[in-house]
Structures are given as structure tokens and as C-alpha cells.
Write an enzyme that holds these catalytic residues in place. Structure first.
Site, PDB file in Angstrom:
ATOM      1  N   SER A  14       0.765  -1.312  -0.104  1.00 52.97           N
ATOM      2  CA  SER A  14      -0.022   0.060  -0.011  1.00 52.97           C
ATOM      3  C   SER A  14       0.863   1.267  -0.058  1.00 52.97           C
ATOM      4  O   SER A  14       2.093   1.195   0.508  1.00 52.97           O
ATOM      5  CB  SER A  14      -1.006   0.232   1.152  1.00 52.97           C
TER       6      SER A  14
HETATM    7  N1  SAH Z   1      -1.497  -4.567   3.959  1.00 57.36           N
HETATM    8  C1  SAH Z   1      -0.637  -4.933   2.629  1.00 57.36           C
HETATM    9  C2  SAH Z   1      -1.448  -4.616   1.385  1.00 57.36           C
HETATM   10  C3  SAH Z   1      -1.523  -5.924   0.227  1.00 57.36           C
HETATM   11  S1  SAH Z   1      -2.685  -5.805  -1.024  1.00 57.36           S
HETATM   12  C4  SAH Z   1       0.426  -4.228   2.703  1.00 57.36           C
HETATM   13  O1  SAH Z   1       0.643  -3.541   3.511  1.00 57.36           O
HETATM   14  O2  SAH Z   1       1.325  -4.541   1.874  1.00 57.36           O
HETATM   15  C5  SAH Z   1      -3.881  -6.632  -0.512  1.00 57.36           C
HETATM   16  C6  SAH Z   1      -3.547  -8.090  -0.229  1.00 57.36           C
HETATM   17  O3  SAH Z   1      -5.015  -8.289   0.368  1.00 57.36           O
HETATM   18  C7  SAH Z   1      -3.107  -8.824  -1.124  1.00 57.36           C
HETATM   19  O4  SAH Z   1      -2.119  -9.605  -0.619  1.00 57.36           O
HETATM   20  C8  SAH Z   1      -4.327  -9.915  -1.477  1.00 57.36           C
HETATM   21  O5  SAH Z   1      -3.874 -11.084  -1.800  1.00 57.36           O
HETATM   22  C9  SAH Z   1      -5.086  -9.780  -0.247  1.00 57.36           C
HETATM   23  N2  SAH Z   1      -6.461 -10.307  -0.193  1.00 57.36           N
HETATM   24  C10 SAH Z   1      -7.515 -10.149  -1.039  1.00 57.36           C
HETATM   25  N3  SAH Z   1      -8.396 -10.868  -0.751  1.00 57.36           N
HETATM   26  C11 SAH Z   1      -8.359 -11.288   0.264  1.00 57.36           C
HETATM   27  C12 SAH Z   1      -9.225 -12.436   1.021  1.00 57.36           C
HETATM   28  N4  SAH Z   1     -10.329 -12.385   1.032  1.00 57.36           N
HETATM   29  N5  SAH Z   1      -8.606 -12.693   2.558  1.00 57.36           N
HETATM   30  C13 SAH Z   1      -7.257 -12.416   2.616  1.00 57.36           C
HETATM   31  N6  SAH Z   1      -6.402 -11.641   1.934  1.00 57.36           N
HETATM   32  C14 SAH Z   1      -7.059 -11.111   0.973  1.00 57.36           C
END
Ligand code: SAH
Length: 219
Positions: free
Chosen positions: A68
Site C-alpha cells: 500500500s
Molecule cells: N496490507 C498490505 C497490502 C497488500 S495488497 C501491505 O501493506 O502490503 C492486499 C492483499 O489482500 C493482497 O495480498 C491480497 O492477496 C489480499 N487479499 C485479497 N482478498 C483477500 C481475502 N479474502 N482474504 C485475505 N487476503 C486477501
């Protein structure tokens, strides 16, 4: 660090410049700014990307996901801290960066990721950097992390099109859920407060996150 990238790109001074930019963009919580000046964002991405780690932008990680944007992490963390939480659940561990920032500020952080490879990489980072209060598991975020509920705050860092009702059940009364809501064209950060007699929803800033998807990906 690869010397070709230049140590300057990942130094404390570079990180401090990011903090200056976050202040300019309206982040005021000193605790959040202090935490983000400590967490080494460049260690939450591939080395090839590390020279861009302290730009205020989302960057690609493996499996088509993103780490993010720092401003979004700061904004969400500010809202989290308004609750003075002891126990926070994050859905979407991704790189682990948001969870690590929370780990600097909150007693216990639980984080669920649907792509097992990302969970493993993030877990290694938490251990290496000493975030013993951050736990992560592979699972479908729609189900939350029931055995550790209730949570003071739940944040999602992937965007569903509708509020995952099941997650609201894992909040304590007067707890809040913060999540981006919408599709790939339009999303808003939303804050939902659980009260004795229902839910209060506040619309916050426009944001852009990867989609919240069903099911678990292994191998
Ligand atoms: N908080 C993270 C953002 C990563 S992007 C950071 O700081 O890097 C969002 C993430 O949510 C992705 O890795 C994606 O695989 C995950 N995601 C999407 N749907 C999801 C679900 N139903 N359960 C768990 N993770 C999920």
C-alpha cells in the site's frame, strides 16, 4: 543492500523525507509518523524495487498484489489509533508492511492473507525484524480469524464491493472496521462502528486497493 542501488536510497534520511511528505499531505498523529519513520519499508519488497521504497506510492509485490501507498497506511493507522486498540485484525497481509506499522503501535496484531506464498514471506519478515506481536495465517479473509475474536479494530487492505458481514461479528461492541469499499473504478474508505443497536457508517477518503477475493491460493 545491493551497493549499486546506493545505500542512500534506503537510509534513515530517505525515510525521514517520506515523513515530511506525509505531514505535508495532512498526517498529524505523531505516533503514526514515529512508527513509519522506524519501519524499514524497503525490506517489505523485492530488492529491485527497494530504491523506490520511500516514494509515496503503492508498488508491485509478488502475485500481482501491491504494498500500500504510505499515505494510505498512515491514514488508516491514524483511524485505528483513535480507538486505542489492544487487538487488531488485518485482512490482506500482502507484504506485511501495514501489519508491521501496526505492530509498532498495538499490543497484538493478527493478519490474514489468502495467498500462502505471501503469508510465508511476510512471516519471515516479522520474525527477522522482531515483530513478535504480529501473527499471520493463510486463510480466506471473508472468514476473519474467529479463534482470536473479538477485535477492537478490523482493517481490510483489499477492497470488497460489499461489507463482509461475517467480519462485523468478530468486532467487539464499540469496535470499528475500516475498509476500502467499491470496485476497480471507484472506492471509498469506510469506517463502520458497531454499537449496541446496530452499525454507524462514515464515508472517508477516496482510495484505490486491489480487490478482496474469495478462496485461498496455495503452492
Ligand atoms: N496490507 C498490505 C497490502 C497488500 S495488497 C501491505 O501493506 O502490503 C492486499 C492483499 O489482500 C493482497 O495480498 C491480497 O492477496 C489480499 N487479499 C485479497 N482478498 C483477500 C481475502 N479474502 N482474504 C485475505 N487476503 C486477501
Amino acid at each position: 543492500m545491493n551497493s549499486a542501488l546506493g545505500i542512500g536510497m534506503t537510509s534513515q534520511r530517505t525515510r525521514n523525507r517520506m515523513i515530511v511528505r506525509l505531514r505535508e499531505k495532512g498526517i498529524t498523529d505523531e505516533k503514526v509518523l514515529a512508527a513509519m519513520s522506524i519501519v524499514p519499508r524497503h525490506l517489505f519488497m523485492d530488492e529491485a524495487m527497494a530504491h523506490r521504497a520511500y516514494e509515496d506510492t503503492a508498488l508491485p509485490i509478488k502475485h500481482g498484489q501491491t504494498i500500500s501507498q504510505p499515505w494510505v497506511v498512515a491514514k488508516m493507522t491514524e483511524i485505528v489509533l483513535q480507538q486505542h486498540p489492544k487487538k487488531v485484525l488485518e485482512i490482506g497481509t500482502g507484504s506485511g508492511y501495514q501489519a508491521a506499522v501496526l505492530g509498532q503501535l498495538v499490543e497484538k496484531v493478527f493478519s490474514v492473507e489468502r495467498i500462502d506464498d505471501l503469508t510465508r514471506i511476510a512471516r519471515r519478515r516479522f520474525i527477522k525484524l522482531g515483530y513478535m506481536n504480529v501473527r499471520t495465517k493463510t486463510g480466506d479473509g471473508f472468514k476473519g480469524w474467529q479463534s482470536e475474536a473479538p477485535y477492537d479494530v478490523i482493517i481490510a487492505t483489499a477492497a470488497p464491493e460489499e461489507v463482509p458481514e461475517n467480519l462485523l461479528k468478530q468486532l467487539r461492541i464499540s469496535g470499528v472496521m475500516i475498509l476500502p469499499l467499491g470496485d476497480s473504478k471507484r472506492q471509498n474508505l469506510v469506517k463502520i462502528t458497531k454499537t449496541d443497536n446496530g452499525y454507524i457508517t462514515d464515508q472517508l477518503d477516496a482510495v484505490m486497493f486491489v480487490p478482496f477475493l474469495h478462496g485461498v491460493v496455495r503452492g
